[in-house]
Structures are given as structure tokens and as C-alpha cells.
Design a protein around this motif. Structure first.
Motif, PDB file in Angstrom:
ATOM      1  N   LEU A 417      19.375  -4.660  -5.067  1.00 40.91           N
ATOM      2  CA  LEU A 417      18.791  -3.562  -4.293  1.00 40.91           C
ATOM      3  C   LEU A 417      17.486  -3.982  -3.615  1.00 40.91           C
ATOM      4  CD1 LEU A 417      19.495  -0.381  -6.425  1.00 40.91           C
ATOM      5  CD2 LEU A 417      20.880  -1.466  -4.654  1.00 40.91           C
ATOM      6  N   LEU A 418      16.735  -4.854  -4.266  1.00 41.08           N
ATOM      7  CA  LEU A 418      15.508  -5.346  -3.624  1.00 41.08           C
ATOM      8  C   LEU A 418      15.829  -6.131  -2.356  1.00 41.08           C
ATOM      9  CD1 LEU A 418      13.387  -6.482  -6.703  1.00 41.08           C
ATOM     10  CD2 LEU A 418      12.861  -4.601  -5.123  1.00 41.08           C
ATOM     11  N   VAL A 419      16.916  -6.887  -2.391  1.00 41.57           N
ATOM     12  CA  VAL A 419      17.322  -7.635  -1.197  1.00 41.57           C
ATOM     13  C   VAL A 419      17.722  -6.663  -0.078  1.00 41.57           C
ATOM     14  CG1 VAL A 419      19.086  -9.174  -0.253  1.00 41.57           C
ATOM     15  CG2 VAL A 419      17.999  -9.710  -2.440  1.00 41.57           C
ATOM     16  N   VAL A 420      18.385  -5.559  -0.447  1.00 39.03           N
ATOM     17  CA  VAL A 420      18.739  -4.549   0.547  1.00 39.03           C
ATOM     18  C   VAL A 420      17.491  -4.041   1.261  1.00 39.03           C
ATOM     19  CG1 VAL A 420      19.645  -2.213   0.873  1.00 39.03           C
ATOM     20  CG2 VAL A 420      20.849  -3.808  -0.617  1.00 39.03           C
ATOM     21  N   VAL A 421      16.463  -3.716   0.473  1.00 39.44           N
ATOM     22  CA  VAL A 421      15.227  -3.193   1.062  1.00 39.44           C
ATOM     23  C   VAL A 421      14.521  -4.273   1.875  1.00 39.44           C
ATOM     24  CG1 VAL A 421      12.980  -2.180   0.547  1.00 39.44           C
ATOM     25  CG2 VAL A 421      14.988  -1.503  -0.791  1.00 39.44           C
ATOM     26  N   ARG A 422      14.460  -5.478   1.335  1.00 41.58           N
ATOM     27  CA  ARG A 422      13.736  -6.552   2.023  1.00 41.58           C
ATOM     28  C   ARG A 422      14.413  -6.959   3.324  1.00 41.58           C
ATOM     29  NH1 ARG A 422      13.588 -12.444  -0.497  1.00 41.58           N
ATOM     30  NH2 ARG A 422      15.629 -12.403   0.512  1.00 41.58           N
ATOM     31  N   GLU A 423      15.744  -7.065   3.308  1.00 38.09           N
ATOM     32  CA  GLU A 423      16.467  -7.587   4.463  1.00 38.09           C
ATOM     33  C   GLU A 423      16.758  -6.523   5.521  1.00 38.09           C
ATOM     34  OE1 GLU A 423      17.107 -10.718   5.016  1.00 38.09           O
ATOM     35  OE2 GLU A 423      16.244 -11.354   3.100  1.00 38.09           O
ATOM     36  N   HIS A 424      16.887  -5.262   5.123  1.00 34.29           N
ATOM     37  CA  HIS A 424      17.366  -4.250   6.066  1.00 34.29           C
ATOM     38  C   HIS A 424      16.390  -3.112   6.323  1.00 34.29           C
ATOM     39  CE1 HIS A 424      21.401  -6.023   6.090  1.00 34.29           C
ATOM     40  NE2 HIS A 424      21.272  -6.171   4.783  1.00 34.29           N
ATOM     41  N   SER A 425      15.413  -2.919   5.450  1.00 38.58           N
ATOM     42  CA  SER A 425      14.487  -1.810   5.651  1.00 38.58           C
ATOM     43  C   SER A 425      13.584  -2.069   6.849  1.00 38.58           C
ATOM     44  CB  SER A 425      13.624  -1.609   4.401  1.00 38.58           C
ATOM     45  OG  SER A 425      12.563  -0.710   4.666  1.00 38.58           O
ATOM     46  N   PRO A 426      13.250  -1.019   7.637  1.00 35.49           N
ATOM     47  CA  PRO A 426      12.287  -1.201   8.722  1.00 35.49           C
ATOM     48  C   PRO A 426      10.870  -1.426   8.213  1.00 35.49           C
ATOM     49  CG  PRO A 426      12.924   1.109   8.520  1.00 35.49           C
ATOM     50  CD  PRO A 426      13.828   0.335   7.611  1.00 35.49           C
ATOM     51  N   HIS A 427      10.648  -1.264   6.908  1.00 38.52           N
ATOM     52  CA  HIS A 427       9.339  -1.497   6.305  1.00 38.52           C
ATOM     53  C   HIS A 427       9.453  -2.612   5.270  1.00 38.52           C
ATOM     54  CE1 HIS A 427       7.846   2.186   8.144  1.00 38.52           C
ATOM     55  NE2 HIS A 427       8.920   2.796   7.679  1.00 38.52           N
ATOM     56  N   PRO A 428       8.470  -3.478   5.150  1.00 38.85           N
ATOM     57  CA  PRO A 428       8.493  -4.502   4.106  1.00 38.85           C
ATOM     58  C   PRO A 428       8.322  -3.873   2.730  1.00 38.85           C
ATOM     59  CG  PRO A 428       6.365  -4.489   5.196  1.00 38.85           C
ATOM     60  CD  PRO A 428       7.237  -3.549   5.980  1.00 38.85           C
ATOM     61  N   LEU A 429       8.632  -4.652   1.692  1.00 35.32           N
ATOM     62  CA  LEU A 429       8.513  -4.135   0.327  1.00 35.32           C
ATOM     63  C   LEU A 429       7.115  -3.613   0.045  1.00 35.32           C
ATOM     64  CD1 LEU A 429      10.551  -6.718  -1.796  1.00 35.32           C
ATOM     65  CD2 LEU A 429      11.042  -4.287  -1.507  1.00 35.32           C
ATOM     66  N   ARG A 430       6.110  -4.343   0.501  1.00 33.38           N
ATOM     67  CA  ARG A 430       4.738  -3.914   0.260  1.00 33.38           C
ATOM     68  C   ARG A 430       4.480  -2.570   0.934  1.00 33.38           C
ATOM     69  NH1 ARG A 430      -0.212  -4.067   2.678  1.00 33.38           N
ATOM     70  NH2 ARG A 430      -2.013  -4.305   1.294  1.00 33.38           N
ATOM     71  N   GLY A 431       5.021  -2.387   2.136  1.00 37.34           N
ATOM     72  CA  GLY A 431       4.842  -1.133   2.834  1.00 37.34           C
ATOM     73  C   GLY A 431       5.520   0.023   2.132  1.00 37.34           C
ATOM     74  N   VAL A 432       6.688  -0.247   1.525  1.00 38.26           N
ATOM     75  CA  VAL A 432       7.385   0.791   0.779  1.00 38.26           C
ATOM     76  C   VAL A 432       6.562   1.237  -0.422  1.00 38.26           C
ATOM     77  CG1 VAL A 432       9.414   1.270  -0.651  1.00 38.26           C
ATOM     78  CG2 VAL A 432       9.675   0.072   1.522  1.00 38.26           C
ATOM     79  N   SER A 435       2.308   2.368   1.202  1.00 45.13           N
ATOM     80  CA  SER A 435       2.011   3.347   2.244  1.00 45.13           C
ATOM     81  C   SER A 435       2.050   4.735   1.641  1.00 45.13           C
ATOM     82  CB  SER A 435       3.008   3.230   3.398  1.00 45.13           C
ATOM     83  OG  SER A 435       4.310   3.512   2.958  1.00 45.13           O
ATOM     84  N   ARG A 436       1.103   5.555   2.001  1.00 50.25           N
ATOM     85  CA  ARG A 436       0.935   6.827   1.308  1.00 50.25           C
ATOM     86  C   ARG A 436       1.986   7.864   1.691  1.00 50.25           C
ATOM     87  NH1 ARG A 436      -4.803   9.259   1.467  1.00 50.25           N
ATOM     88  NH2 ARG A 436      -4.915   8.513   3.612  1.00 50.25           N
ATOM     89  N   LEU A 437       2.415   7.862   2.929  1.00 47.87           N
ATOM     90  CA  LEU A 437       3.442   8.806   3.329  1.00 47.87           C
ATOM     91  C   LEU A 437       4.670   8.139   3.912  1.00 47.87           C
ATOM     92  CD1 LEU A 437       1.480  11.796   4.821  1.00 47.87           C
ATOM     93  CD2 LEU A 437       2.791  11.718   2.729  1.00 47.87           C
ATOM     94  N   GLY A 438       4.632   6.841   4.078  1.00 46.53           N
ATOM     95  CA  GLY A 438       5.838   6.129   4.471  1.00 46.53           C
ATOM     96  C   GLY A 438       5.876   5.808   5.939  1.00 46.53           C
ATOM     97  N   GLU A 439       6.489   6.674   6.743  1.00 48.57           N
ATOM     98  CA  GLU A 439       6.804   6.294   8.105  1.00 48.57           C
ATOM     99  C   GLU A 439       5.550   6.063   8.944  1.00 48.57           C
ATOM    100  OE1 GLU A 439      10.476   6.988   6.475  1.00 48.57           O
ATOM    101  OE2 GLU A 439       9.613   5.639   7.887  1.00 48.57           O
ATOM    102  N   GLY A 440       4.547   6.887   8.804  1.00 47.81           N
ATOM    103  CA  GLY A 440       3.364   6.701   9.601  1.00 47.81           C
ATOM    104  C   GLY A 440       2.356   5.810   8.938  1.00 47.81           C
ATOM    105  N   GLY A 441       2.457   5.660   7.617  1.00 47.21           N
ATOM    106  CA  GLY A 441       1.573   4.781   6.885  1.00 47.21           C
ATOM    107  C   GLY A 441       0.347   5.475   6.368  1.00 47.21           C
ATOM    108  N   THR A 442      -0.127   6.528   7.028  1.00 50.54           N
ATOM    109  CA  THR A 442      -1.309   7.242   6.573  1.00 50.54           C
ATOM    110  C   THR A 442      -1.073   8.724   6.702  1.00 50.54           C
ATOM    111  OG1 THR A 442      -2.329   7.351   8.755  1.00 50.54           O
ATOM    112  CG2 THR A 442      -2.798   5.396   7.429  1.00 50.54           C
ATOM    113  N   VAL A 443      -1.899   9.478   6.003  1.00 53.92           N
ATOM    114  CA  VAL A 443      -1.795  10.922   6.073  1.00 53.92           C
ATOM    115  C   VAL A 443      -2.042  11.406   7.495  1.00 53.92           C
ATOM    116  CG1 VAL A 443      -2.803  13.079   5.279  1.00 53.92           C
ATOM    117  CG2 VAL A 443      -2.452  11.222   3.670  1.00 53.92           C
ATOM    118  N   ALA A 444      -2.972  10.774   8.178  1.00 51.31           N
ATOM    119  CA  ALA A 444      -3.296  11.203   9.530  1.00 51.31           C
ATOM    120  C   ALA A 444      -2.138  10.982  10.494  1.00 51.31           C
ATOM    121  CB  ALA A 444      -4.529  10.457  10.041  1.00 51.31           C
ATOM    122  N   ASP A 445      -1.317   9.953  10.213  1.00 55.16           N
ATOM    123  CA  ASP A 445      -0.215   9.652  11.117  1.00 55.16           C
ATOM    124  C   ASP A 445       0.923  10.652  10.985  1.00 55.16           C
ATOM    125  OD1 ASP A 445      -0.668   6.133  10.569  1.00 55.16           O
ATOM    126  OD2 ASP A 445      -1.405   7.385  12.207  1.00 55.16           O
TER     127      ASP A 445
END
Length: 459
Positions: A417-432, A435-445
Motif C-alpha cells: 500500500l505504501l508503494v501505491v501511495v508513493r507511485e500513484h498519489s498526487p502527493h508524496p508520502l511526506r505530504g500525506v 499537510s494539515r488539510l491535504g489538498e491545499g497543504g494549509t488551512v488558509a488554502d
């Protein structure tokens, strides 16, 4: 029940990273729990390492996974917006830190720290209950899955409070003068945790997932068994827990028999859906098949044990080896579900907008089939070995070896499953993970109360 949901608001899902973050942290707790179990079997760890093992697997892996699944599933299926994404992030780190800290305290014998970390877990679980509870309140009328989830949330509110009381007793010993002994409170706590919070969620989810992914419907005896389970199971759990808390064997016996009968009936329902399906076998359905067989076997053994003595410590989780329920039923359901949900979430956010414009992989193409087969073999053989070691009273080396094999399977599963996230996710593992809210990366976004914008279908 419709096999494929027809009224799903595709804009209600949380950002991709919110549920994925729960699943990834849960996988880390799973591998840690398996490792602690192996070390405990060979006598390497001191302190109450058995409690560390149980809490890492159940309060850690299973419950954190449930939290992530509800955050994803409830808004999508119930057609309501998640109450708060900030709270969904806070609940994860509070529970993860609390459970990890408790496990470390148990393993090292530093029992004075258990209540401190238990307090963090308590706040995390209550945050989860409030957040998903507020979300569910916006959905009416509730279907069978939502009713189970609402009941599970009530159990999730009570169980951590009981656990915190047990943790505090390590320091202040207030239960010594209480009319309710520590042993009775611990038995009630374990009963409500496993049969209340965890298995109620599992049953509710399977009513949807088992029909959805086998493309079948409940009919005939399925409907009657579901009606019995909806009433008999929660009544049985409450009676079993109350009987154990009060030391009343007759009350606990009635409750235990209701629980065993309800789960046995559900095993029949699940088995019938798997037999009726014409869908190609997937890692999800293969693991559900193991869970159905394990659930049926457990129901028979538990009914016999609880009929004889529902208050016996050896019958805390029913008759037979505890791994039959924890790994055979709960474990395989969670493993099977994650084999669809994680690739599904990643696929929707990475590839769904490309359909019709370029060639995209199928959801089941994202993970490695060979690794899936290998982890299934390892977990299955490891679980069988643990069951045999308990039943036949085999040497500790057999238990340790079987536990190591199952843990290797868990590690392969996590890697897949980690390979699924690493290879196919639009966000890197660290970003997953950070990041506080995910898609925008910050609450303000991305404002906390803003609807998600990615089109989705039900997981």
C-alpha cells in the motif's frame, strides 16, 4: 439493500490526505504491534508487554483505521459534509501518540505514565466521536450501516473513559475501595471495546461493502438474520459487558449467547454474498472469505464457552484462541477493506479526471498482485500457526515463529500500500503525513468548512 449506492453526493468527501494519513499511521502501529507480540513470545520484553501488543493492534491499528474509514465513508455515503477537517487531523495524532505512549509504558513497566498517554488517547477518541457524530446528525433517515456507526460511536465514547479509569488506578489505586473491582472493570472495558466499538463498526461497514463489491443484495434468510442482528447484537453486547461488570453470570450468559448467535448469523449472510457473486476474486473478497469462515467458527466456540462460564478469564473474547477473532475476523476484514479503499482514494484523485482523455490503470492495477498473494499466505499461515500453538499447547518457539510469519505478512501488506501511495498519489508520502488539510497543504488554502471539489464515487 442496493448493491450499488444510487444517491451519493460526490462532492462530500474530505481531502485525500485526511483518510490516507489515518491508514498509513495505522499500518505503522500494525507492524509495531506484530513486532511486540513476537518479542513478548520469546520473553525479550518486560513489563505488561501483552497489553502493549493488544493496544497497538486494537486501539492502534484497528481503531485508527476505523477512524480514517469513517471520516471518508460517512460523508460520501451519508451525503453530508464532514463536520471538521481540522478535528479529523487532531483526532489522529492524539490517538496515535496516546496509544504509542501507552504501549511503551506497558512494555517498560513504567505504569505511572499510562494514564498520561491514556489521557491523550481519550481526547483523541472523544474528538473523533464528536466530529463524526456531528456529521451523522445531518443524515436522515439512517440506513443499517449508519445505525451501526452511530451505535459504534457511543461505544467509542464509553470505552476510552473506562480505559482511562483503569490507567489512573495504576497511580492512585482508587479501584481497591470501589464496589467494582479492577478485574471486572477491565473485563467490561475489553468487551465493549472489541464487541462494541470494533465489531459493531465492522458489521455496519460489511453490510455495505460486502453487497457492493459482490454486486449482490440481501434477500430471503439474509433479511431475517439482519433484523435479528440489529436488535440482538447490541443488546447482547450490553448484557455481556454489564454482567461482567457486576459479576452476574446469568446476565453475561444471556448476552454472550446473543452476541454469538448474531455474529454466527452474520457469518452466514457474508458467506452467502461471497457464494452468490459472479465478480472476479480480488484481495478484498478473498480476505472477506477467510473472515466469514473464522467468524462462523468463532461463534460456535464462543457460544459453547459462554454457556459454560461467561465470566471466566479464558472466555473473555469467546471460546478458542483469541487470534481467531482478532486476526481471523477483524484482521482479515480490515486488510481486505484497505486493499480496495487505499487504491480507490488514490485512483480517484490521480486518474479519475483523465478518463476518456488518456489510458489510465484500473484501481486493482495500482497494487502488486504478487505482494498481495505473498502477504495473504504469510498472514494466513501465521494465524493458523498461532491458533495451533494455542490449541495444542505447542512450545513458545512455534508461537514466536508463527507471529513472525504473520508480522512479515503485515509488513508486506504495508509495503504494497505504501508503494501505491508513493507511485500513484498526487502527493508524496511526506505530504500525506504532514499537510494539515491535504489538498491545499494549509488551512488558509482550504477553509475547514469548504466542500471538497474532487468528484468521487462510493468507496
Amino acid at each position: 439493500m442496493s448493491a450499488i449506492p444510487g444517491e451519493v453526493d460526490t462532492d462530500r468527501q474530505p481531502p485525500m490526505t485526511v483518510p490516507l494519513r489515518h491508514f498509513l499511521v495505522g499500518l505503522a502501529l500494525l507492524v509495531a504491534g506484530g513486532a511486540v507480540g513476537v518479542l513478548d513470545a520469546v520473553g525479550t520484553l518486560s513489563g505488561l508487554s501483552g497489553l502493549a501488543h493488544v493496544h497497538l493492534l486494537l486501539a492502534g491499528w484497528v481503531c485508527v483505521t476505523i477512524m480514517g474509514a469513517m471520516v471518508q465513508f460517512v460523508p460520501v455515503w451519508s451525503n453530508v459534509a464532514l463536520h471538521s477537517r481540522r478535528l479529523a487531523t487532531a483526532q489522529l495524532w492524539l490517538v496515535a501518540a496516546g496509544v504509542a505512549g501507552m504501549a511503551a509504558s506497558f512494555s517498560t513497566g513504567a505504569l505511572g505514565w499510562v494514564h498520561a498517554f491514556g489521557g491523550l488517547a481519550l481526547l483523541g477518541f472523544w474528538t473523533f466521536v464528536y466530529n463524526v457524530g456531528r456529521t451523522l446528525l445531518g443524515a436522515r433517515p439512517w440506513d443499517v450501516t449508519e445505525r451501526h456507526f452511530a451505535l459504534a460511536l457511543a461505544f467509542f465514547a464509553v470505552v476510552p473513559a473506562m480505559g482511562f479509569a483503569l490507567a489512573m488506578d495504576y497511580s492512585v489505586l482508587f479501584l481497591a475501595d470501589s464496589p467494582v473491582s479492577r478485574v471486572r472493570l477491565a473485563a467490561a472495558h475489553a468487551t465493549l471495546a472489541v464487541f462494541g466499538a470494533v465489531l459493531t463498526t465492522v458489521l455496519g461497514a460489511l453490510y455495505q461493502l460486502a453487497t457492493m463489491f459482490t454486486q449482490t443484495e440481501l434477500h430471503g434468510v439474509d433479511t431475517h438474520l439482519r433484523r435479528f442482528e440489529e436488535v440482538g447484537y447490541p443488546v447482547g453486547v450490553l448484557a455481556l459487558a454489564t454482567g461482567r461488570l457486576l459479576g452476574s453470570a446469568p446476565l453475561a450468559r444471556v448476552g454472550g449467547l446473543l452476541v454469538a448467535a448474531a455474529l454466527g448469523g452474520f457469518a452466514v449472510v457474508l458467506g452467502r454474498k461471497l457464494v452468490e457473486t459472479s465478480v472476479e476474486r480480488t484481495p478484498m473478497l478473498t480476505r472477506y472469505a477467510v473472515a466469514a469462515v473464522a467468524m462462523a467458527a468463532w461463534a460456535v466456540l464462543a457460544g459453547r464457552a459462554w454457556l459454560a462460564d461467561p465470566l471466566a478469564p479464558s472466555a473473555l473474547f469467546g471460546g478458542g484462541p483469541v487470534h481467531l477473532l482478532v486476526f481471523g475476523v477483524v484482521g482479515f476484514v480490515v486488510l481486505g477493506t484497505l486493499y480496495h479503499v487505499v487504491p480507490f482514494i488514490v485512483w480517484v484523485h490521480r486518474y479519475s479526471d483523465l478518463l476518456g482523455y488518456e489510458q489510465v490503470p484500473m484501481i486493482d492495477d495500482l497494487y502488486d498482485d504478487r505482494l498481495a498473494a505473498a502477504d495473504f499466505a504469510c498472514v494466513t499461515l501465521g494465524t493458523v500457526g498461532l491458533l495451533a500453538a494455542t490449541v495444542l499447547d505447542l512450545p513458545a518457539t512455534v508461537t514466536a515463529g508463527s507471529g513472525a510469519l504473520a508480522t512479515a505478512g503485515f509488513a508486506l501488506f504495508a509495503a504494497n500500500l505504501l508503494v501505491v501511495v508513493r507511485e500513484h498519489s498526487p502527493h508524496p508520502l511526506r505530504g500525506v503525513l504532514v499537510s494539515r488539510l491535504g489538498e491545499g497543504g494549509t488551512v488558509a488554502d482550504e477553509p475547514d468548512d469548504a466542500p471538497a471539489t474532487t468528484e468521487d464515487t462510493a468507496p
